[in-house]
Scaffold this motif. Structure first.
Motif, PDB file in Angstrom:
ATOM      1  N   ARG A 140      -1.662   6.087  -2.638  1.00 29.79           N
ATOM      2  CA  ARG A 140      -2.013   4.933  -3.464  1.00 29.79           C
ATOM      3  C   ARG A 140      -1.940   3.646  -2.647  1.00 29.79           C
ATOM      4  NH1 ARG A 140       0.996   7.759  -7.478  1.00 29.79           N
ATOM      5  NH2 ARG A 140       2.849   6.498  -7.021  1.00 29.79           N
ATOM      6  N   THR A 141      -2.922   2.794  -2.854  1.00 22.87           N
ATOM      7  CA  THR A 141      -3.021   1.520  -2.130  1.00 22.87           C
ATOM      8  C   THR A 141      -3.016   0.373  -3.124  1.00 22.87           C
ATOM      9  OG1 THR A 141      -4.207   2.494  -0.261  1.00 22.87           O
ATOM     10  CG2 THR A 141      -4.465   0.128  -0.603  1.00 22.87           C
ATOM     11  N   ALA A 142      -2.313  -0.709  -2.764  1.00 22.75           N
ATOM     12  CA  ALA A 142      -2.280  -1.904  -3.609  1.00 22.75           C
ATOM     13  C   ALA A 142      -2.450  -3.138  -2.741  1.00 22.75           C
ATOM     14  CB  ALA A 142      -0.955  -1.972  -4.369  1.00 22.75           C
ATOM     15  N   LEU A 143      -3.098  -4.162  -3.296  1.00 23.61           N
ATOM     16  CA  LEU A 143      -3.221  -5.447  -2.608  1.00 23.61           C
ATOM     17  C   LEU A 143      -2.062  -6.348  -3.025  1.00 23.61           C
ATOM     18  CD1 LEU A 143      -7.061  -6.110  -2.931  1.00 23.61           C
ATOM     19  CD2 LEU A 143      -5.794  -5.654  -0.827  1.00 23.61           C
ATOM     20  N   VAL A 144      -1.418  -6.965  -2.029  1.00 20.52           N
ATOM     21  CA  VAL A 144      -0.244  -7.797  -2.278  1.00 20.52           C
ATOM     22  C   VAL A 144      -0.384  -9.076  -1.466  1.00 20.52           C
ATOM     23  CG1 VAL A 144       2.282  -7.936  -2.130  1.00 20.52           C
ATOM     24  CG2 VAL A 144       1.193  -5.735  -2.612  1.00 20.52           C
ATOM     25  N   ARG A 145       0.041 -10.193  -2.046  1.00 22.46           N
ATOM     26  CA  ARG A 145       0.031 -11.449  -1.301  1.00 22.46           C
ATOM     27  C   ARG A 145       0.901 -11.313  -0.049  1.00 22.46           C
ATOM     28  NH1 ARG A 145      -3.526 -15.263  -2.060  1.00 22.46           N
ATOM     29  NH2 ARG A 145      -1.971 -16.787  -1.305  1.00 22.46           N
ATOM     30  N   ALA A 146       0.435 -11.834   1.051  1.00 17.94           N
ATOM     31  CA  ALA A 146       1.137 -11.689   2.322  1.00 17.94           C
ATOM     32  C   ALA A 146       2.570 -12.185   2.248  1.00 17.94           C
ATOM     33  CB  ALA A 146       0.378 -12.415   3.432  1.00 17.94           C
ATOM     34  N   GLU A 147       2.785 -13.301   1.511  1.00 17.38           N
ATOM     35  CA  GLU A 147       4.131 -13.869   1.419  1.00 17.38           C
ATOM     36  C   GLU A 147       5.071 -13.014   0.552  1.00 17.38           C
ATOM     37  OE1 GLU A 147       1.474 -16.282  -1.459  1.00 17.38           O
ATOM     38  OE2 GLU A 147       1.328 -15.377   0.546  1.00 17.38           O
ATOM     39  N   SER A 148       4.488 -12.080  -0.233  1.00 17.74           N
ATOM     40  CA  SER A 148       5.310 -11.237  -1.116  1.00 17.74           C
ATOM     41  C   SER A 148       5.462  -9.807  -0.598  1.00 17.74           C
ATOM     42  CB  SER A 148       4.686 -11.186  -2.523  1.00 17.74           C
ATOM     43  OG  SER A 148       4.529 -12.477  -3.060  1.00 17.74           O
ATOM     44  N   VAL A 149       4.800  -9.500   0.509  1.00 14.99           N
ATOM     45  CA  VAL A 149       4.728  -8.113   0.939  1.00 14.99           C
ATOM     46  C   VAL A 149       6.093  -7.557   1.334  1.00 14.99           C
ATOM     47  CG1 VAL A 149       4.208  -8.608   3.374  1.00 14.99           C
ATOM     48  CG2 VAL A 149       3.441  -6.470   2.343  1.00 14.99           C
ATOM     49  N   VAL A 150       6.946  -8.358   1.945  1.00 13.70           N
ATOM     50  CA  VAL A 150       8.254  -7.855   2.375  1.00 13.70           C
ATOM     51  C   VAL A 150       9.105  -7.478   1.164  1.00 13.70           C
ATOM     52  CG1 VAL A 150      10.424  -8.462   3.514  1.00 13.70           C
ATOM     53  CG2 VAL A 150       8.236  -9.071   4.578  1.00 13.70           C
ATOM     54  N   LYS A 151       9.103  -8.323   0.153  1.00 13.62           N
ATOM     55  CA  LYS A 151       9.853  -8.020  -1.064  1.00 13.62           C
ATOM     56  C   LYS A 151       9.348  -6.730  -1.702  1.00 13.62           C
ATOM     57  CE  LYS A 151      11.113  -9.977  -5.566  1.00 13.62           C
ATOM     58  NZ  LYS A 151      10.970 -11.142  -6.495  1.00 13.62           N
ATOM     59  N   GLU A 152       8.013  -6.562  -1.734  1.00 14.16           N
ATOM     60  CA  GLU A 152       7.418  -5.366  -2.320  1.00 14.16           C
ATOM     61  C   GLU A 152       7.803  -4.116  -1.523  1.00 14.16           C
ATOM     62  OE1 GLU A 152       5.243  -2.932  -4.819  1.00 14.16           O
ATOM     63  OE2 GLU A 152       5.817  -5.034  -5.091  1.00 14.16           O
ATOM     64  N   VAL A 153       7.789  -4.206  -0.200  1.00 16.73           N
ATOM     65  CA  VAL A 153       8.152  -3.072   0.642  1.00 16.73           C
ATOM     66  C   VAL A 153       9.618  -2.692   0.436  1.00 16.73           C
ATOM     67  CG1 VAL A 153       8.544  -2.348   3.034  1.00 16.73           C
ATOM     68  CG2 VAL A 153       6.375  -3.418   2.389  1.00 16.73           C
ATOM     69  N   LEU A 154      10.487  -3.692   0.386  1.00 13.84           N
ATOM     70  CA  LEU A 154      11.910  -3.417   0.190  1.00 13.84           C
ATOM     71  C   LEU A 154      12.151  -2.687  -1.126  1.00 13.84           C
ATOM     72  CD1 LEU A 154      13.464  -6.774   1.471  1.00 13.84           C
ATOM     73  CD2 LEU A 154      13.473  -4.558   2.634  1.00 13.84           C
ATOM     74  N   ASN A 155      11.418  -3.072  -2.166  1.00 15.18           N
ATOM     75  CA  ASN A 155      11.544  -2.397  -3.458  1.00 15.18           C
ATOM     76  C   ASN A 155      11.087  -0.939  -3.362  1.00 15.18           C
ATOM     77  OD1 ASN A 155      12.595  -4.576  -4.868  1.00 15.18           O
ATOM     78  ND2 ASN A 155      10.572  -5.370  -5.438  1.00 15.18           N
ATOM     79  N   ARG A 156      10.018  -0.712  -2.619  1.00 17.02           N
ATOM     80  CA  ARG A 156       9.475   0.646  -2.510  1.00 17.02           C
ATOM     81  C   ARG A 156      10.363   1.557  -1.667  1.00 17.02           C
ATOM     82  NH1 ARG A 156       2.955   0.783  -2.702  1.00 17.02           N
ATOM     83  NH2 ARG A 156       2.625  -0.973  -4.098  1.00 17.02           N
ATOM     84  N   LEU A 157      11.110   0.984  -0.760  1.00 20.84           N
ATOM     85  CA  LEU A 157      11.967   1.785   0.106  1.00 20.84           C
ATOM     86  C   LEU A 157      13.309   2.128  -0.539  1.00 20.84           C
ATOM     87  CD1 LEU A 157      11.392   0.127   3.605  1.00 20.84           C
ATOM     88  CD2 LEU A 157      10.489   2.310   2.792  1.00 20.84           C
ATOM     89  N   LYS A 158      13.634   1.500  -1.666  1.00 13.37           N
ATOM     90  CA  LYS A 158      14.917   1.759  -2.314  1.00 13.37           C
ATOM     91  C   LYS A 158      14.955   3.192  -2.841  1.00 13.37           C
ATOM     92  CE  LYS A 158      16.061  -2.979  -3.667  1.00 13.37           C
ATOM     93  NZ  LYS A 158      16.234  -3.927  -4.794  1.00 13.37           N
TER      94      LYS A 158
END
Length: 568
Positions: free
Chosen positions: A550-568
């Motif tokens: 699955r692929t999602a588009l995320v604002r560049a400034e929010s991508v780190v927060k999104e990745v951290l959530n996915r890695l939990k």
């Protein structure tokens, strides 16, 4: 880490030497390279995954109260002679001499060495319990190394050894290690089952294997669909019919011609009888002496069970010459009728109630029909010597048995006093009496665990690493290394992820984006961030989950927060 500075030699084609999925993908993904038969070099990506397993093991073993040591791989022959294994371990033990002519071996395991260490240091019950472990290289001179890290000659293993004052204390330690192993493999993100198992060459009374479930597994596991029972088919008891006299004979025994028909399929087809009414007669050598085993035509002999019944170390099928000397017929026509009483005959328990069955006639190109116990031959010794099947009930609850395949990644044993008794490892109890230390041992194949994870987690594109074992958690794919906006966005995300402790690989190579995508999928990093033209047009980047696609588009400034959530 920047891909341009990383040593990651991926391959497009599958190497001819590779047979199983993990072997193919570990070679293609640049994780390992073959040096010689059964010997592999670990490249950076492979070693990183192995270290992930080691770190989980250390964390859980330390949590369980075990203490880490490091023992020599070269072991003196005297220790193995003391334990009695120097002559009995087999050719897997690589024996050698040093420059002074002293015999020694490369350690395939470390029971003797650790017992020698403890017998010199432990004196009193106050020094117990003790649990020592190491993560170290082992060497077993496999006759047929294969499947990459699954069955190599040199491999990395975690082996632990516990020392207790009595069986009750060992029971507590064993249960602690059982629970510790469950946590280790859960943390590795693996689908596994603990199964009851044979103790093999290590010895002892009780053991459990930890099996990663995979269709490509070498081992078969009998699992109950209704309770938590699971056992290696080598050990699982097969259903034994209630004791009762066989049904009355209907037919007279007669000799029938079966020219050239040797196999179960050939004989049953010719005689028009089901395989369950044919008795296979297997001539074997048990510690060099001939024995005969009888099993139903639709069942398979379980050599581990038969070895236990016979109390022998070595068991193998007899050669054609031995079969002819014992039965008077070539292989494929042996039968129990008329065999000399000098040879021991063990029949599977499922045969006891059989009547009017078919056997070889001990005569080339002939079989016997209508054979019955008591009338045509003396009833032999009936024991459970067959492999359990999906037709058998669960030995524990009577539920339905499923036969699944698994890869052994861990094995724990109750050794008792097998080694402490042989090597004189004793302690003084509270009453001042000298008693042998009671031992257990606990092993995990570290490289094999990584390979098993790949066997369980892959697709046609490559590896799908569970997050806990992934060499990198995130890969950033930079689409155009000449575009300053893309480069800057990728660098910013890269540095911010590193700042949060994320293990990230920045693919900054001057390669086509298609090549980068294929490599990212091949090496199986859980999360891919693609920095492409969208970052210029809308300020967005793509996040792709390797497992789901699955692929999602995320604002560049929010991508780190999104990745951290996915890695939990």
């Amino acid at each position: 880490m920047r891909y341009s500075r990383f040593f990651l030699p991926t391959l497009k084609e599958v190497p001819a030497e590779a047979e199983v999925v993990s072997h193919k993908l570990m070679l293609r993904a640049g994780m390992i390279r073959k040096l010689a038969s059964g010997l592999y070099s670990y490249l950076p990506l492979g070693l990183m995954a192995i270290r992930k397993v080691e770190n989980i093991i250390r964390d859980e073993m330390n949590r369980a109260g075990a203490l880490e040591v490091l023992l020599p791989i070269v072991q003196p022959a005297e220790l193995w002679q003391e334990s009695g294994r120097w002559d009995h371990y087999g050719k897997e033990l690589l024996r050698l001499e040093d420059r002074h002519g002293r015999a020694c071996c490369l350690g395939p395991t470390h029971e003797e060495v650790i017992t020698d260490l403890v017998r010199k240091e432990v004196r009193s019950y106050r020094d117990l319990p003790l649990n020592l472990y190491q993560i170290q290289t082992k060497f077993r001179d496999e006759i047929r190394p294969r499947f990459g890290l699954m069955r190599g000659r040199e491999f990395i293993m975690k082996d632990a050894y516990s020392f207790d004052r009595d069986e009750e204390a060992l029971d507590r330690t064993y249960q602690t290690m059982y629970e510790t192993y469950c946590r280790i493999f859960e943390r590795c993100g693996l689908d596994f089952r603990p199964v009851e198992a044979d103790t093999g060459t290590i010895g002892g009374d009780v053991s459990h294997e930890f099996m990663v479930l995979a269709d490509t597994g070498e081992d078969e596991i009998a699992c109950c669909s209704m309770c938590n029972y699971a056992a290696n088919v080598e050990l699982a008891p097969a259903a034994v019919p209630p004791a009762s006299p066989p049904a009355a004979a209907v037919s007279e025994m007669k000799e029938v011609a079966t020219p050239g028909k040797r196999t179960i399929e050939e004989v049953t087809a010719l005689l028009n009888v089901p395989a369950c009414r044919l008795v296979k007669t297997l001539v074997l050598l048990a510690d060099g002496k001939p024995v005969v085993a009888l099993v139903r035509g639709d069942h398979a002999l379980n050599e581990v069970k038969l070895k236990r019944v016979l109390g022998v170390n070595e068991l193998s099928l007899a050669d054609g010459e031995t079969v002819r000397r014992l039965t008077g017929a070539p292989v494929g026509f042996a039968g129990p009728v008329g065999l000399t009483k000098d040879v021991r005959v063990i029949a599977d328990a499922a045969l006891e109630s059989l009547c009017d069955f078919v056997t070889g006639a001990n005569k080339e190109d002939y079989h016997l029909m209508g054979v019955n116990w008591g009338r045509d031959l003396e009833p032999p010794e009936f024991r459970d010597i067959r492999v359990i099947t999906s037709e058998d009930p669960c030995p524990r609850c009577g539920g339905r048995i499923e036969i699944r395949r698994g890869i052994e990644v861990g094995h724990i044993f109750k050794l008792g006093t097998k080694y402490s008794g042989a090597l004189g490892a004793t302690f003084l109890d509270p009453k001042g009496r000298q008693r042998p230390i009671v031992m257990g041992c606990y092993g995990i194949g570290v490289g094999r665990t990584v390979a098993a994870a790949i066997e369980q987690n892959h697709d046609e594109k490559g590896i799908i690493f569970p997050v806990p074992l992934a060499p990198f958690q995130v890969i950033i794919t930079l689409v155009n290394t000449k575009d300053e906006t893309m480069v800057q966005a990728a660098e910013d995300i890269y540095r911010e992820l590193l700042g949060h402790g994320v293990e990230v690989l920045l693919d900054d190579r001057r390669e086509r984006v298609g090549v980068k995508f294929k490599d990212a999928e091949l090496i199986g990093i859980p999360v891919r961030i693609t920095v492409g033209k969208k970052v210029k047009e809308t300020g967005e980047v793509e996040i792709t989950q390797r497992a789901s696609g699955r692929t999602a588009l995320v604002r560049a400034e929010s991508v780190v927060k999104e990745v951290l959530n996915r890695l939990k």
